[in-house]
Design a protein around this motif. Structure first.
Motif, PDB file in Angstrom:
ATOM      1  N   ASP A  30      30.058 -21.414   2.378  1.00 43.52           N
ATOM      2  CA  ASP A  30      31.543 -22.029   2.382  1.00 43.52           C
ATOM      3  C   ASP A  30      32.499 -21.527   1.558  1.00 43.52           C
ATOM      4  O   ASP A  30      33.643 -21.163   1.631  1.00 43.52           O
ATOM      5  CB  ASP A  30      31.481 -23.461   2.427  1.00 43.52           C
ATOM      6  N   LEU A  31      32.123 -21.585   0.031  1.00 46.95           N
ATOM      7  CA  LEU A  31      33.074 -21.013  -0.774  1.00 46.95           C
ATOM      8  C   LEU A  31      33.487 -19.498  -0.749  1.00 46.95           C
ATOM      9  O   LEU A  31      34.496 -19.031  -0.865  1.00 46.95           O
ATOM     10  CB  LEU A  31      32.225 -21.373  -2.246  1.00 46.95           C
ATOM     11  N   HIS A  32      32.453 -18.852  -0.196  1.00 49.11           N
ATOM     12  CA  HIS A  32      32.594 -17.409   0.201  1.00 49.11           C
ATOM     13  C   HIS A  32      33.600 -17.249   1.406  1.00 49.11           C
ATOM     14  O   HIS A  32      34.543 -16.069   1.152  1.00 49.11           O
ATOM     15  CB  HIS A  32      31.082 -16.623   0.491  1.00 49.11           C
ATOM     16  N   ASP A  71      40.350 -20.595 -11.472  1.00 49.25           N
ATOM     17  CA  ASP A  71      40.396 -21.479 -10.346  1.00 49.25           C
ATOM     18  C   ASP A  71      38.831 -22.158  -9.828  1.00 49.25           C
ATOM     19  O   ASP A  71      38.813 -23.270  -9.649  1.00 49.25           O
ATOM     20  CB  ASP A  71      40.846 -20.924  -9.059  1.00 49.25           C
ATOM     21  N   LEU A  72      37.752 -21.069 -10.021  1.00 45.46           N
ATOM     22  CA  LEU A  72      36.506 -21.579  -9.518  1.00 45.46           C
ATOM     23  C   LEU A  72      35.603 -21.054 -10.447  1.00 45.46           C
ATOM     24  O   LEU A  72      35.177 -19.935 -10.856  1.00 45.46           O
ATOM     25  CB  LEU A  72      36.166 -21.121  -8.069  1.00 45.46           C
ATOM     26  N   ARG A  73      34.828 -22.004 -11.102  1.00 49.52           N
ATOM     27  CA  ARG A  73      33.571 -21.583 -11.985  1.00 49.52           C
ATOM     28  C   ARG A  73      32.345 -22.436 -11.377  1.00 49.52           C
ATOM     29  O   ARG A  73      32.493 -23.663 -11.709  1.00 49.52           O
ATOM     30  CB  ARG A  73      33.637 -21.814 -13.502  1.00 49.52           C
ATOM     31  N   VAL A  74      31.260 -21.895 -11.163  1.00 49.91           N
ATOM     32  CA  VAL A  74      30.075 -22.449 -10.778  1.00 49.91           C
ATOM     33  C   VAL A  74      28.852 -21.918 -11.260  1.00 49.91           C
ATOM     34  O   VAL A  74      28.600 -20.708 -11.298  1.00 49.91           O
ATOM     35  CB  VAL A  74      29.725 -22.485  -8.984  1.00 49.91           C
ATOM     36  N   ASP A  75      28.185 -22.735 -11.986  1.00 50.01           N
ATOM     37  CA  ASP A  75      27.013 -22.514 -12.458  1.00 50.01           C
ATOM     38  C   ASP A  75      26.073 -23.560 -12.628  1.00 50.01           C
ATOM     39  O   ASP A  75      25.488 -24.172 -13.546  1.00 50.01           O
ATOM     40  CB  ASP A  75      27.127 -22.167 -14.347  1.00 50.01           C
ATOM     41  N   GLU A 122      20.298 -21.639  -7.107  1.00 40.15           N
ATOM     42  CA  GLU A 122      20.780 -21.418  -8.538  1.00 40.15           C
ATOM     43  C   GLU A 122      22.038 -20.468  -8.139  1.00 40.15           C
ATOM     44  O   GLU A 122      21.858 -19.503  -7.762  1.00 40.15           O
ATOM     45  CB  GLU A 122      19.963 -20.937  -9.419  1.00 40.15           C
ATOM     46  N   THR A 123      23.252 -21.008  -8.367  1.00 40.25           N
ATOM     47  CA  THR A 123      24.527 -20.213  -8.065  1.00 40.25           C
ATOM     48  C   THR A 123      25.377 -20.134  -9.132  1.00 40.25           C
ATOM     49  O   THR A 123      25.686 -20.845  -9.924  1.00 40.25           O
ATOM     50  CB  THR A 123      25.335 -20.996  -7.009  1.00 40.25           C
TER      51      THR A 123
END
Length: 156
Positions: A134-136, A120-124, A112-113
């Motif tokens: 990879d995103l890091h 630009d980037l939102r992940v829920d 769960e991230t």
């Protein structure tokens, strides 16, 4: 899982920190010390998540700067400046990279991230842990590298 790209991203960032010469931040932005402290605190969270994945335990990963701000400011004070923070970041990034090397097939474990990188980037949602790493590597670390570079005074 190979940590080569992650190690290179940290090497580039730490090289920038070693150059130093940073000015103060614009209002509302982080100082160089706060950026490095944020990255070290985030490394600890990512290491905890990686250890949980390796152990087969459920884990949720949150990288929200507002949650980290008190911890970031405490780390800045505790480390006594940019040199101490760079030493801490070297240690935390080394630990994370070593853990990533051990992941193997577990890298595909959903975690769960919750990520926010500006607009630009939102992940829920759950992501394979390898995708979060990879995103890091490709988004988070370069964003903070760019922030550090913007803190260096422009020479005319």
């Amino acid at each position: 899982m190979d940590s080569g790209d992650l190690r290179r991203a940290y090497d580039e960032l730490l090289a920038e920190v070693e150059v130093g010469g940073f000015g103060g931040p614009q209002p509302g932005q982080l100082s160089a010390e706060q950026i490095v402290a944020h990255l070290a605190a985030n490394d600890e969270l990512m290491s905890e998540a990686t250890e949980a994945v390796l152990a087969g335990s459920p884990f949720a990963y949150y990288d929200l700067e507002t949650i980290h701000r008190p911890q970031v400011d405490a780390l800045v004070a505790e480390c006594g400046g940019l040199d101490g923070l760079a030493t801490l970041l070297r240690a935390t990034s080394h630990k994370l990279c070593a853990l990533v090397e051990r992941l193997g097939p577990a890298a595909d474990t959903p975690v769960e991230t919750h990520l926010r990188e500006g607009f630009d980037l939102r992940v829920d949602e759950p992501l394979p842990w390898s995708r979060t790493l990879d995103l890091h590597t490709r988004v988070h670390l370069p964003k903070h590298l760019a922030q550090l570079r913007m803190l260096r005074p422009v020479v005319a």
